[in-house]
Scaffold this motif. Structure first.
Motif, PDB file in Angstrom:
ATOM      1  N   PHE A 163      38.342  64.040 -33.697  1.00  0.00           N
ATOM      2  CA  PHE A 163      38.465  65.344 -33.288  1.00  0.00           C
ATOM      3  C   PHE A 163      37.544  66.077 -34.276  1.00  0.00           C
ATOM      4  O   PHE A 163      37.274  65.832 -35.346  1.00  0.00           O
ATOM      5  N   PRO A 164      36.826  67.420 -33.732  1.00  0.00           N
ATOM      6  CA  PRO A 164      37.133  67.621 -32.319  1.00  0.00           C
ATOM      7  C   PRO A 164      36.123  66.940 -31.364  1.00  0.00           C
ATOM      8  O   PRO A 164      35.452  66.113 -31.813  1.00  0.00           O
ATOM      9  N   GLY A 165      36.455  66.888 -30.113  1.00  0.00           N
ATOM     10  CA  GLY A 165      35.740  66.066 -29.124  1.00  0.00           C
ATOM     11  C   GLY A 165      34.366  66.642 -28.932  1.00  0.00           C
ATOM     12  O   GLY A 165      33.951  67.765 -29.237  1.00  0.00           O
TER      13      GLY A 165
ATOM     14  N   ALA B  83      46.261  70.313 -31.070  1.00  0.00           N
ATOM     15  CA  ALA B  83      45.971  69.195 -31.822  1.00  0.00           C
ATOM     16  C   ALA B  83      44.466  68.865 -31.157  1.00  0.00           C
ATOM     17  O   ALA B  83      43.237  68.475 -31.745  1.00  0.00           O
ATOM     18  N   LEU B  84      44.311  69.100 -29.756  1.00  0.00           N
ATOM     19  CA  LEU B  84      42.882  69.152 -29.214  1.00  0.00           C
ATOM     20  C   LEU B  84      41.853  69.952 -29.929  1.00  0.00           C
ATOM     21  O   LEU B  84      40.609  69.228 -29.561  1.00  0.00           O
ATOM     22  N   CYS B  85      42.221  71.086 -30.197  1.00  0.00           N
ATOM     23  CA  CYS B  85      41.429  72.255 -30.708  1.00  0.00           C
ATOM     24  C   CYS B  85      41.024  71.966 -32.125  1.00  0.00           C
ATOM     25  O   CYS B  85      40.315  72.711 -32.975  1.00  0.00           O
ATOM     26  N   ALA B  86      41.674  70.876 -32.913  1.00  0.00           N
ATOM     27  CA  ALA B  86      41.746  70.729 -34.138  1.00  0.00           C
ATOM     28  C   ALA B  86      40.318  70.372 -34.770  1.00  0.00           C
ATOM     29  O   ALA B  86      39.465  69.695 -33.999  1.00  0.00           O
ATOM     30  N   GLU B  87      39.938  70.957 -36.020  1.00  0.00           N
ATOM     31  CA  GLU B  87      38.731  70.471 -36.507  1.00  0.00           C
ATOM     32  C   GLU B  87      38.602  69.235 -37.211  1.00  0.00           C
ATOM     33  O   GLU B  87      37.430  68.725 -37.373  1.00  0.00           O
TER      34      GLU B  87
END
Length: 815
Positions: A282-284, A204-208
């Motif tokens: 997302f992404p941060g 989820a953190l790496c999701a585009e």
């Protein structure tokens, strides 16, 4: 989707668990049936009450392991000594022929009070002892002069022993169901569950985009509920394993101390979930390629560590190279600056939880042949074996606060026996027995529990009558027909609708008909038992209403105020000069209050309204959710301060000068949040605005609405721009001073690693501050909605209400 194949897996696991539990219970009942119906005549003469043998089986065998059953043997022995000894003496002195309806009910009530009064006695022991008291006195009264004062209690003890021995045999055949094996299996499942959740969080953190991140978070939430249940089961089996260590010393003591370690891992995963839920998009912005690669490697490493060290025991060996384990977190050393704005704190908090999870997932170092401090005592203490003399003696301890609950239960038990005998003397003991074996040590939802008990009794009794009608001449098939009913009842026990009370009542209702002979026509017995059960439950409800008129909704309101007051104390104790242990201790006190609040809310949701104002469950649910998050945030803040305390020892005296600036920001934060929480606690405790106004008018007290501005500007304003700016200034000042702390780290060996650790810890503390402010605003909105719900005809202004409370308090305190 990863969760697609997990649904049938969970269904299979549920079926397997219920089938195993039902099979063991059915086997124990079959053993009792064979012994009482086909056993030697001498045995049948001693076991005169097979019905109570079945009841004993149900009380002990509910999802039991061998350790639970061995523990049940001790509890049954303790219960028999506690109840049958005095009963034997009473029958010998009074004489069964002299008993009447009233004296029998009085004797049962007094005996029940003696059993219930000690607080530390195990619940199963109390239920067995109460059942024995009902059987001894009521059957003694029914049989009159034919009752032998000495042998009659002995027969009750023999009937209890038959049920206990049947439980032991059922747990040994065809192979023992050991708590250590169950804990091992659940630890393995929890390790896989945690590994899958970790992968989903990192994904989820790496999701585009937001859609992909939301999908991963949703899947992880489904696994979180399963993980919580697995953790509860592991903790439950830990209490049973100590009873298996004595007869099975050759077995490795699996997972005896894994509960705390697994709880730490669950908390770290929960923090990662909180960080993702607060991520706006997302992404941060700060998520570059190097961090992403390092994060994926760390996730892989932690997952492998969790899977290989499932037991988290000292000395667990890992196949992961030590150099890899040391280098895996080096990518975090690229974090050398504090984020300039609080919008990026969630990302640093996620990494902080990731590193926390990495440290918690590693097994403890090996310790060989630990030396006992008190001399050469055995590594397996008496307490671990479950035979602590202190534990046994403490079960006799009495407390004044136990008198009223004990008196209340003894009264309901006595009245149920009295009215049961008045209705039907031959079947009068069933009303008292239904109350005795369903005794609850803690407060419960009276109407809901009585409802499910009645429904379970009717369902089980009807099933038993149908079974007797279909297999009247085939006793063996009647016993076998218990298996599908036990399986069905296992599902009932795990359902929200019936729970333990309804499931156990359904089992007892069926087995008392299908497992016995020569008790008359089944349909007549069924009607009589249903009526007696209704009499017992009715007496319990009436006594509960007479002696405990405080509704659960009122208790929830009181507990909400206590939780807010404790939250105020917790927030006020936050400081960089306070040890992590003290902060965690305060957080545990708050957690106790919040858990109690959750119990009262659950009870209030199912209690009938009658003529009372409806319970606002939705609002209380949101308040409970915010308080639960704040409990976790305070714990993460304590961990962050603990890391800062450790790392600051490597710094020079310049740390003390800079930490004063950080404490100044924390004081401003505590003043704003703490004052708000303090007044919200007072507002939530008032009965109604009308009563408050009458008190002011009665005492001729005037209040100034400007009084509320002194503690904090714009104190009770609805999240306006001025107040948001004030909070943003505090957070920005904290982040700026945090960067100053990081900048003083130079010329120190390992300074890069130290700097990254300080950045993560200070950023995590900043995130906790920001989230606490956000949740405090949610609580403020919830309190406003709750006060408006309770006072529909009034205009609710929290600022004005706070001024009225302060004016009234000043008048009452100042002479």
């Amino acid at each position: 989707m990863p969760t697609a194949p997990q649904q049938p897996n969970r269904a299979r696991a549920l079926w397997r668990t219920c089938l195993a539990s039902a099979s063991r219970t059915a086997l124990a009942c079959i053993i009792v049936g064979i012994a009482t119906l086909y056993g030697p005549a001498s045995l049948q003469r001693q076991v005169e009450f097979p019905a109570f043998s079945y009841v004993t089986v149900i009380l002990i065998m509910t999802d039991a392991t061998l350790g639970d059953t061995l523990h049940g043997c001790w509890l049954a022995l303790y219960a028999s000594v506690q109840s049958l000894g005095p009963a034997m003496l009473s029958l010998w002195l009074i004489g069964p022929a002299k008993l009447t309806d009233g004296t029998t009910a009085l004797a049962v009530a007094l005996g029940g009070m003696v059993v219930v009064l000690p607080e530390s006695t195990h619940l199963v022991a109390k239920r067995i002892a109460l059942g024995q008291i009902v059987i001894v006195y009521v059957i003694g009264f029914i049989n009159g002069g034919q009752t032998e004062p000495i042998m009659h209690p002995v027969h009750v003890a023999a009937s209890t022993a038959a049920g206990v021995l049947a439980c032991v045999l059922a747990l040994l055949l065809p192979y023992p169901r050991l708590a250590c094996c169950e804990a091992k299996r659940n630890c393995k499942l929890l390790a896989e569950n945690g590994s899958q959740r970790l992968k989903l969080f990192v994904k989820a953190l790496c999701a585009e985009d937001n859609a992909a991140a939301s999908a991963s978070i949703s899947q992880a939430k489904m696994l979180t509920a399963a993980g919580t249940k697995l953790l509860q089961r592991i903790k439950r089996f830990q209490g049973s394993m100590k009873w298996e260590k004595l007869p099975f010393k050759f077995l490795r003591p699996y997972y005896m101390n894994s509960g705390e370690k697994l709880q730490d891992i669950e908390i770290a995963l929960r923090g990662m979930e909180m960080a993702l839920e607060s991520t706006p998009s997302f992404p941060g912005r700060m998520f570059d390629g190097e961090l992403k690669d390092g994060l994926l490697k760390l996730e892989e490493h932690i997952s492998l560590t969790i899977k290989q060290a499932k037991s988290f025991l000292p000395g667990d060996s890992l196949t992961i190279p030590e150099s890899n384990a040391e280098d895996i977190t080096k990518f975090l050393q690229t974090l050398q600056t504090i984020p300039p704005t609080h919008q990026d704190l969630h990302f640093f908090f996620f990494l902080f939880c990731m590193k926390l999870l990495h440290s918690k997932s590693l097994p403890n170092p090996t310790t060989k042949n630990p030396v006992q401090k008190d001399g050469g005592s055995s590594p397996i203490s008496s307490k671990e074996n479950g035979f602590s003399s202190k534990e046994v003696s403490s079960s006799c301890g009495l407390k004044i606060k136990r008198l009223i609950p004990a008196f209340k239960f003894s009264l309901s038990l006595g009245f149920s026996v009295l009215f049961g005998l008045i209705y039907s003397k031959p079947n009068g003991f069933w009303s008292g027995l239904s109350v005795a074996v369903s005794f609850a040590a803690a407060r419960e939802a009276t109407f809901k529990v009585a409802n499910v008990k009645a429904q379970g009794t009717v369902l089980g009794t009807v099933y038993g009558v149908i079974g007797c009608f279909l297999f009247e001449r085939f006793l063996a098939i009647r016993f076998l027909s218990l298996l599908p009913w036990f399986l069905f009842s296992s599902f009932l026990r795990q359902s929200k609708m019936y729970g333990q009370a309804g499931g156990i009542s359904a089992v007892i209702g069926a087995v008392l008909i299908l497992g016995r002979e020569n008790f008359g026509p089944p349909s007549d017995f069924a009607i009589a038992r249903i009526m007696e059960t209704f009499i017992g439950l009715s007496c319990s409800i009436v006594v509960e209403l007479l002696f405990q008129p405080t509704r659960a909704s009122t208790l929830a309101k009181i507990e909400l105020s206590k939780s807010l007051e404790t939250l105020h104390e917790c927030v006020g104790s936050v400081s960089l000069q306070v040890s992590e242990a003290n902060l965690v201790e305060n957080q545990k006190k708050l957690k106790i209050h919040v858990n109690q609040l959750g119990k009262f809310i659950g009870e209030a949701e199912v209690e009938p309204n009658f003529w009372f104002w409806p319970f606002h469950s939705a609002c209380y649910g949101r308040l409970l959710g915010s308080l639960s998050k704040m409990v976790d945030l305070l714990l993460f803040g304590a961990h962050a301060i603990g890391f800062l305390e450790q790392e600051s020892q490597k710094l020079e005296t310049s740390w003390k000068e800079t930490v004063n600036k950080l404490n100044g920001d924390l004081n401003l934060f505590k003043e704003s949040v703490g004052s708000l929480v303090q007044y919200l606690a007072k507002i939530s405790s008032i009965k109604s605005l009308t009563i408050l106004d009458k008190e002011l008018e009665k005492n001729n007290i005037s209040y100034d609405i400007e009084m509320g501005k002194s503690p904090s500007p714009n104190f009770f304003r609805v999240s306006g721009s001025d107040e948001d700016d004030e909070m943003n200034k505090i957070l920005s000042s904290f982040l700026q001073h945090s960067q100053e702390v990081v900048d003083i780290i130079h010329g120190i060996e390992g300074g890069k690693e130290l700097k990254s650790q300080m950045v993560l810890s200070l950023s995590a503390l900043g995130y906790c501050m920001e989230s606490l402010i956000r949740e405090t605003r949610q609580i403020e909105e919830g309190i406003r909605e709750l006060v408006q719900w309770e006072n529909p005809s009034s205009h609710v202004n929290l600022h004005e209400i706070s001024c009225k409370i302060r004016a009234l308090y000043s008048y009452l305190v100042v002479p």
